[in-house]
Scaffold this motif. Sequence first.
Motif, PDB file in Angstrom:
ATOM      1  N   PRO A 180      29.285  14.693  28.520  1.00 37.21           N
ATOM      2  CA  PRO A 180      28.913  13.270  28.666  1.00 37.21           C
ATOM      3  C   PRO A 180      28.721  12.616  27.309  1.00 37.21           C
ATOM      4  O   PRO A 180      28.353  13.266  26.335  1.00 37.21           O
ATOM      5  CB  PRO A 180      27.588  13.330  29.432  1.00 37.21           C
ATOM      6  N   ARG A 181      29.002  11.316  27.241  1.00 40.93           N
ATOM      7  CA  ARG A 181      28.933  10.606  25.975  1.00 40.93           C
ATOM      8  C   ARG A 181      27.560   9.991  25.720  1.00 40.93           C
ATOM      9  O   ARG A 181      27.174   9.815  24.568  1.00 40.93           O
ATOM     10  CB  ARG A 181      30.002   9.497  25.944  1.00 40.93           C
ATOM     11  N   ARG A 182      26.845   9.631  26.759  1.00 42.83           N
ATOM     12  CA  ARG A 182      25.557   8.954  26.588  1.00 42.83           C
ATOM     13  C   ARG A 182      24.549   9.853  25.870  1.00 42.83           C
ATOM     14  O   ARG A 182      24.653  11.075  25.885  1.00 42.83           O
ATOM     15  CB  ARG A 182      24.988   8.547  27.941  1.00 42.83           C
ATOM     16  N   LEU A 183      23.563   9.193  25.241  1.00 45.32           N
ATOM     17  CA  LEU A 183      22.448   9.874  24.578  1.00 45.32           C
ATOM     18  C   LEU A 183      22.922  10.821  23.481  1.00 45.32           C
ATOM     19  O   LEU A 183      22.270  11.816  23.174  1.00 45.32           O
ATOM     20  CB  LEU A 183      21.595  10.627  25.605  1.00 45.32           C
ATOM     21  N   GLU A 184      24.057  10.485  22.847  1.00 42.07           N
ATOM     22  CA  GLU A 184      24.566  11.367  21.797  1.00 42.07           C
ATOM     23  C   GLU A 184      23.606  11.436  20.618  1.00 42.07           C
ATOM     24  O   GLU A 184      23.436  12.500  19.995  1.00 42.07           O
ATOM     25  CB  GLU A 184      25.965  10.910  21.333  1.00 42.07           C
ATOM     26  N   ASP A 185      22.953  10.322  20.308  1.00 36.12           N
ATOM     27  CA  ASP A 185      22.006  10.356  19.199  1.00 36.12           C
ATOM     28  C   ASP A 185      20.735  11.130  19.582  1.00 36.12           C
ATOM     29  O   ASP A 185      20.133  11.791  18.744  1.00 36.12           O
ATOM     30  CB  ASP A 185      21.662   8.948  18.707  1.00 36.12           C
ATOM     31  N   ALA A 227      24.746   9.420  37.178  1.00 29.33           N
ATOM     32  CA  ALA A 227      25.077  10.840  37.139  1.00 29.33           C
ATOM     33  C   ALA A 227      25.447  11.271  35.726  1.00 29.33           C
ATOM     34  O   ALA A 227      25.008  12.331  35.244  1.00 29.33           O
ATOM     35  CB  ALA A 227      26.221  11.138  38.112  1.00 29.33           C
ATOM     36  N   GLU A 228      26.251  10.453  35.018  1.00 28.26           N
ATOM     37  CA  GLU A 228      26.633  10.805  33.654  1.00 28.26           C
ATOM     38  C   GLU A 228      25.418  10.762  32.724  1.00 28.26           C
ATOM     39  O   GLU A 228      25.218  11.657  31.885  1.00 28.26           O
ATOM     40  CB  GLU A 228      27.703   9.852  33.121  1.00 28.26           C
ATOM     41  N   LEU A 233      21.139  13.742  29.636  1.00 21.95           N
ATOM     42  CA  LEU A 233      19.745  14.097  29.396  1.00 21.95           C
ATOM     43  C   LEU A 233      19.518  15.590  29.642  1.00 21.95           C
ATOM     44  O   LEU A 233      18.753  16.245  28.919  1.00 21.95           O
ATOM     45  CB  LEU A 233      18.831  13.250  30.281  1.00 21.95           C
ATOM     46  N   ARG A 234      20.181  16.149  30.636  1.00 20.95           N
ATOM     47  CA  ARG A 234      20.090  17.597  30.846  1.00 20.95           C
ATOM     48  C   ARG A 234      20.612  18.353  29.619  1.00 20.95           C
ATOM     49  O   ARG A 234      20.047  19.382  29.222  1.00 20.95           O
ATOM     50  CB  ARG A 234      20.880  18.002  32.090  1.00 20.95           C
ATOM     51  N   ALA A 235      21.684  17.818  29.009  1.00 19.55           N
ATOM     52  CA  ALA A 235      22.211  18.470  27.804  1.00 19.55           C
ATOM     53  C   ALA A 235      21.185  18.414  26.674  1.00 19.55           C
ATOM     54  O   ALA A 235      21.036  19.370  25.902  1.00 19.55           O
ATOM     55  CB  ALA A 235      23.522  17.798  27.382  1.00 19.55           C
ATOM     56  N   ALA A 236      20.463  17.299  26.562  1.00 23.15           N
ATOM     57  CA  ALA A 236      19.416  17.195  25.538  1.00 23.15           C
ATOM     58  C   ALA A 236      18.281  18.173  25.830  1.00 23.15           C
ATOM     59  O   ALA A 236      17.738  18.819  24.919  1.00 23.15           O
ATOM     60  CB  ALA A 236      18.889  15.764  25.474  1.00 23.15           C
ATOM     61  N   LEU A 237      17.922  18.307  27.100  1.00 20.84           N
ATOM     62  CA  LEU A 237      16.883  19.272  27.477  1.00 20.84           C
ATOM     63  C   LEU A 237      17.320  20.705  27.177  1.00 20.84           C
ATOM     64  O   LEU A 237      16.509  21.549  26.783  1.00 20.84           O
ATOM     65  CB  LEU A 237      16.549  19.108  28.953  1.00 20.84           C
ATOM     66  N   ASP A 238      18.614  20.976  27.345  1.00 21.13           N
ATOM     67  CA  ASP A 238      19.138  22.302  27.021  1.00 21.13           C
ATOM     68  C   ASP A 238      18.977  22.600  25.533  1.00 21.13           C
ATOM     69  O   ASP A 238      18.695  23.744  25.144  1.00 21.13           O
ATOM     70  CB  ASP A 238      20.619  22.399  27.402  1.00 21.13           C
ATOM     71  N   ILE A 239      19.185  21.587  24.688  1.00 18.56           N
ATOM     72  CA  ILE A 239      19.028  21.778  23.242  1.00 18.56           C
ATOM     73  C   ILE A 239      17.589  22.162  22.919  1.00 18.56           C
ATOM     74  O   ILE A 239      17.324  23.072  22.125  1.00 18.56           O
ATOM     75  CB  ILE A 239      19.454  20.507  22.494  1.00 18.56           C
ATOM     76  N   VAL A 240      16.646  21.464  23.528  1.00 23.94           N
ATOM     77  CA  VAL A 240      15.235  21.783  23.292  1.00 23.94           C
ATOM     78  C   VAL A 240      14.935  23.206  23.752  1.00 23.94           C
ATOM     79  O   VAL A 240      14.295  23.992  23.035  1.00 23.94           O
ATOM     80  CB  VAL A 240      14.322  20.772  24.013  1.00 23.94           C
ATOM     81  N   ASP A 280      18.612   2.898  43.461  1.00 18.72           N
ATOM     82  CA  ASP A 280      18.354   4.050  44.325  1.00 18.72           C
ATOM     83  C   ASP A 280      19.047   5.301  43.793  1.00 18.72           C
ATOM     84  O   ASP A 280      18.518   6.419  43.920  1.00 18.72           O
ATOM     85  CB  ASP A 280      18.819   3.753  45.754  1.00 18.72           C
ATOM     86  N   GLN A 281      20.230   5.133  43.180  1.00 15.36           N
ATOM     87  CA  GLN A 281      20.891   6.274  42.538  1.00 15.36           C
ATOM     88  C   GLN A 281      20.042   6.813  41.392  1.00 15.36           C
ATOM     89  O   GLN A 281      19.880   8.024  41.235  1.00 15.36           O
ATOM     90  CB  GLN A 281      22.263   5.853  42.002  1.00 15.36           C
ATOM     91  N   VAL A 282      19.516   5.894  40.570  1.00 19.74           N
ATOM     92  CA  VAL A 282      18.656   6.310  39.456  1.00 19.74           C
ATOM     93  C   VAL A 282      17.442   7.049  39.988  1.00 19.74           C
ATOM     94  O   VAL A 282      17.070   8.117  39.469  1.00 19.74           O
ATOM     95  CB  VAL A 282      18.236   5.091  38.610  1.00 19.74           C
ATOM     96  N   ALA A 283      16.806   6.510  41.025  1.00 18.45           N
ATOM     97  CA  ALA A 283      15.625   7.155  41.593  1.00 18.45           C
ATOM     98  C   ALA A 283      15.959   8.556  42.096  1.00 18.45           C
ATOM     99  O   ALA A 283      15.174   9.500  41.912  1.00 18.45           O
ATOM    100  CB  ALA A 283      15.056   6.300  42.720  1.00 18.45           C
ATOM    101  N   GLY A 284      17.126   8.710  42.711  1.00 20.37           N
ATOM    102  CA  GLY A 284      17.529  10.025  43.194  1.00 20.37           C
ATOM    103  C   GLY A 284      17.744  11.013  42.061  1.00 20.37           C
ATOM    104  O   GLY A 284      17.319  12.174  42.136  1.00 20.37           O
ATOM    105  N   GLU A 285      18.418  10.550  40.993  1.00 22.14           N
ATOM    106  CA  GLU A 285      18.646  11.421  39.835  1.00 22.14           C
ATOM    107  C   GLU A 285      17.315  11.798  39.170  1.00 22.14           C
ATOM    108  O   GLU A 285      17.105  12.955  38.774  1.00 22.14           O
ATOM    109  CB  GLU A 285      19.557  10.730  38.826  1.00 22.14           C
TER     110      GLU A 285
END
Length: 515
Positions: A180-185, A227-228, A233-240, A280-285
């Motif tokens: 995913p491209r988001r949250l690259e920084d 979803a993306e 964010l899951r990828a960022a959590l994986d880094i931590v 509602d999608q955001v709330a589900g994620e």
Amino acid sequence: MSDGTDRPVVSVVVPTYNCGANIDPLVASLTRQGLPPGGYEVIFADDGSTDGTPQRLDELAAADPHVRVLHLEHSGWPSHPRNSGLEQARGEYVFFADDDDWFGDEALARLHACARDHDADIVIGRMVGHRRGVPRELFRENRFGVTLADAPLADSMTCHKLFRRSFLERHGLRFPEGHPRRLEDHRLMAAAYLLAERVCVLADHPCYHHVRRVDAGNVTATRMDPAEYYGALRAALDIVAAHRPAAGARLRLHRRWLRKEMLSRLRGQALLNAPRQWADQVAGEVGQLLKERFAPEAVAGLPPIFQVIAHLAGQGRTADLHRLAEWEASIRARATVDRWRVRGRTLTVGVSADLAAGDEPLRFDDQGLPVLPLADTTPAGAVLRAGGARTDLVVRRRETREEFFLPVDTGTERADDGRVRHRSTATVDFAALNGGRTRGTWEVRARVIQAGWALDTRLPLVVRCAADGGPLRVEDARRLRSRIRRAVRRLRDRAVGRSARAGSRSHDRPAAAGR
């Protein structure tokens, strides 16, 4: 200012894409950085622009030997241009800037001096927001040699900072490319914060002006795909998780993402303004991510209103999230100036403030927790802690939007009916504020902080300084309004008096003879 060779001390890397005239403030600011021509270089990494940007950049490079341009194939995101610019950078330090932002005067010189004096891997300069939020608590004071565990570094997860280039190279730190491209920084900064030996915060000088364009032209300004976004964010959590940091650092990062990237999207006007299906999608994620990746202690350390939203999202109670958001959208800060005085160049202000829900004061229970319009909003066994209620006083310069916290003594008073009143007093020497750079018009604001709300309200005071470090003149809008009301009354009374005298004269006049 160089190291005795042709190598610059600072490389500025700027990804560009169809920026047009929006790049002009950045280009103009580069000449006011307090570094000699050989002290810095600028690398524009153009991501396949289709307008006149490539030609404009080539013209800049032709006119200045310290400007270089990389013409790249279009990738659609800043990561590849930033990485390409970093590969070409020669400076001891590198700063990542965006093409529609700009630097404060002497910012690079001050950032470099701070990095050199404190042997820092990362220096974060005070940011000024234009139509977008920037960290505030982080820039309350200068901070030297701090870490994630003992300073709110996680409040700033963008890459607009000064990095020691050898630090980035030693650890192989690069912006993630692909999807995913988001949250690259965020992903780069999470690793950088965890690996850095020394981080500094330069809060006493405005270094970087961060802009949201009126035309929403920033590449990251489009509405995110839930979803993306939460995959990133899951990828960022994986880094931590991979770095296995101490609990303090891990919790700082987790709570930052909980507050900013997850729960803030499900509260107040932010939720009400969003399309219902998308919200509602955001709330589900968010609900799923809470169950998967966040320990109870991470949520338990959040302010009460965030814990309530996390509980509702985790249970999938989207209708209740919207009901709570409708109520929360009515909450606002209220403040009254009780007194103020000027002695020499020192201003003292006393303020009373509170939070209101509509026209009524917001009420709190005996533990300082807000009385909410919903039942069953607390997770089983959870103990919510209010803590930290206060009112800060802030001055903001109208011309530049720079703002500074004032040193303040603050306390709270609770009435029997649950109302909470904050009382704060600030004293500031305007000759020392902002290093004496005070010329301009300064608004005075109160920032009321309680239970997860941090809301601003303008006070009726304006401070005008005709010269840097010079005398100040305070205008109190209440006095102006009072003078206007008195003037209106005098004019009205005079008009009534003239009318009365005119009527009296007409009655004294003899009646006209009939014809």
